[in-house]
Design an enzyme around this catalytic site. Structure first.
Site, PDB file in Angstrom:
ATOM      1  N   CYS A  66       0.821  -1.095   0.038  1.00 27.25           N
ATOM      2  CA  CYS A  66       0.161  -0.192   0.014  1.00 27.25           C
ATOM      3  C   CYS A  66       0.970   1.256  -0.051  1.00 27.25           C
ATOM      4  O   CYS A  66       1.281   1.631   1.065  1.00 27.25           O
ATOM      5  CB  CYS A  66      -0.849   0.151   1.384  1.00 27.25           C
ATOM      6  SG  CYS A  66      -1.843   1.578   1.403  1.00 27.25           S
ATOM      7  N   CYS A 125      -0.476   4.198   2.239  1.00 22.73           N
ATOM      8  CA  CYS A 125      -0.247   3.961   3.614  1.00 22.73           C
ATOM      9  C   CYS A 125       1.313   4.306   4.136  1.00 22.73           C
ATOM     10  O   CYS A 125       1.554   4.915   4.912  1.00 22.73           O
ATOM     11  CB  CYS A 125      -0.379   2.432   3.964  1.00 22.73           C
ATOM     12  SG  CYS A 125      -1.836   1.943   3.249  1.00 22.73           S
ATOM     13  N   ASP A 126       2.408   3.627   3.194  1.00 21.70           N
ATOM     14  CA  ASP A 126       3.709   3.322   3.841  1.00 21.70           C
ATOM     15  C   ASP A 126       4.721   4.355   2.788  1.00 21.70           C
ATOM     16  O   ASP A 126       5.837   4.393   3.167  1.00 21.70           O
ATOM     17  CB  ASP A 126       4.023   2.213   3.579  1.00 21.70           C
ATOM     18  CG  ASP A 126       3.232   1.072   4.491  1.00 21.70           C
ATOM     19  OD1 ASP A 126       2.719   1.661   5.589  1.00 21.70           O
ATOM     20  OD2 ASP A 126       3.098   0.038   4.132  1.00 21.70           O
TER      21      ASP A 126
END
Ligand code: NDP
Length: 315
Positions: free
Chosen positions: A139, A142-143
């Site tokens: 992701c 997300c990261d």
């Protein structure tokens, strides 16, 4: 209650990610006395990400595990009955809907909210498990932030891979796009974005053999033209390795009853969580091939609970 007797309830929630727990919070507060089954991975996909920094209201970020624990606690506080168990069968042909848990327990519910999520696909390399949370991610949104001004690689040639590569190129120093074929499967507009981006280098006909690094990912071993006379192996130096080779929605157990799209996502009426069966709702990633964010999953969980309440009140 007799062991063979079905338990009868008003609202069954299946799955324990942000969609499931949010649905449980709203359904409990609406006096639907929901029962929630946590499923195979209690807490869902977010329990495997390191830090969530993009959920509104957490200016310093929060770990995925902590957020899921707190959502669970919040749902329990309003009376949601949260249980361990996996749905192994169902009969949604008529109301009340019959659902089997762990192959033995039977529940009859007037409404069902499906929040079973989706599972990111991985290549299946042992190094993906070894470096999970230490440079391997599925992701970018997300990261990606952790790779500011660093070098990263994205695997895949579809819309997700191009979208993630483009997103990461706005953060990282350089992005390699590792594509196993000689072309991208993504839509033309997405292809143009990655082809024309100075920080994205596309490696066609290339597969990943493994990752290396001492305390996290420091690089990847790649192979180009595998099995061809011009086969070559080489390494790239990267700090982050992102998988974007598709997600598999966890919808198999419902497929005999619900309309799914060609990739297995549960189809809902646009702008709602209603499925083709009145009284059955789907929220979160199992019905969302596009956004797949914790905040959008939570939002649809809320919508599903409100729709279940209205369905029960026949309004
Ligand atoms: P796709 O199935 O479209 O693409 C998957 C990609 O991963 C393909 O390039 C495939 O290669 C590659 N791949 C699969 N397995 C492997 C493997 N083992 N090793 C290496 N490469 C692999 O998935 P997406 O998640 O990209 O998209 C899913 C759906 O969601 C699509 O319909 C897409 O259009 C849609 N979507 C739309 C977006 C938008 O409109 N903004 C954004 C994201 C997704 P190969 O081509 O060789 O099979």
């Amino acid at each position: 209650m007799n062991r063979n007797e079905s338990e009868k309830i008003k609202c069954l929630i299946i799955g324990s990610g942000p969609a499931g727990y949010t649905a449980a919070i709203y359904a409990s507060r609406a006096n639907l006395s929901p029962v929630l089954y946590e499923g195979m991975q209690p807490g869902g996909q977010l329990t495997t990400t390191s830090e969530i920094e993009n959920f509104p209201g957490y200016p310093n970020g929060i770990s995925g595990l902590t957020m899921m624990d707190e959502l669970k606690e919040q749902a329990a506080r309003f009376g949601a009955d949260i249980r361990r168990g996996v749905v192994t069968g169902c009969d949604l042909s008529q109301s009340p809907f019959k659902v089997t848990i762990d192959g033995e327990k039977s529940i009859e519910s007037e409404t069902v909210i499906i929040c079973t999520g989706a599972t990111a696909k991985y290549l299946g390399l042992p190094d993906e498990a070894k470096y999970r949370g230490m440079g391997v991610s599925a992701c970018a949104v997300c990261d990606g932030f952790f790779y500011r001004k660093k070098n990263v690689a994205v695997v895949g040639g579809g819309d997700s891979a191009c979208e993630e590569a483009f997103y990461l190129a706005g953060i990282a120093n350089k992005v390699y796009l590792i594509v196993r074929k000689g072309f991208l499967r993504a839509s033309q507009v997405m292809q143009n974005r990655v082809f024309n981006h100075p920080q994205i280098e596309i490696l066609f006909h290339t597969n990943t053999l493994g990752l290396f690094g001492k305390n996290g990912v420091e690089g990847a071993h790649l192979i180009k033209y595998a099995g061809e006379p011009n086969e070559e192996q080489f390494d790239i130096a990267i700090d982050g390795f992102f998988l974007a080779i598709g997600h598999k929605p966890n919808s198999d157990v419902f497929k005999n009853y619900l309309n799914l799209d060609e990739n297995g996502y549960i189809q809902t009426v646009w702008g709602t969580t209603r499925t083709n069966i009145p009284g059955v709702f789907a929220a979160g990633d199992v019905a969302d091939p596009h956004y797949r964010q914790a905040v959008t999953a939570a939002a649809t969980g809320c919508i599903a609970a409100i729709e279940a309440e209205r369905f029960l009140m026949r309004i």
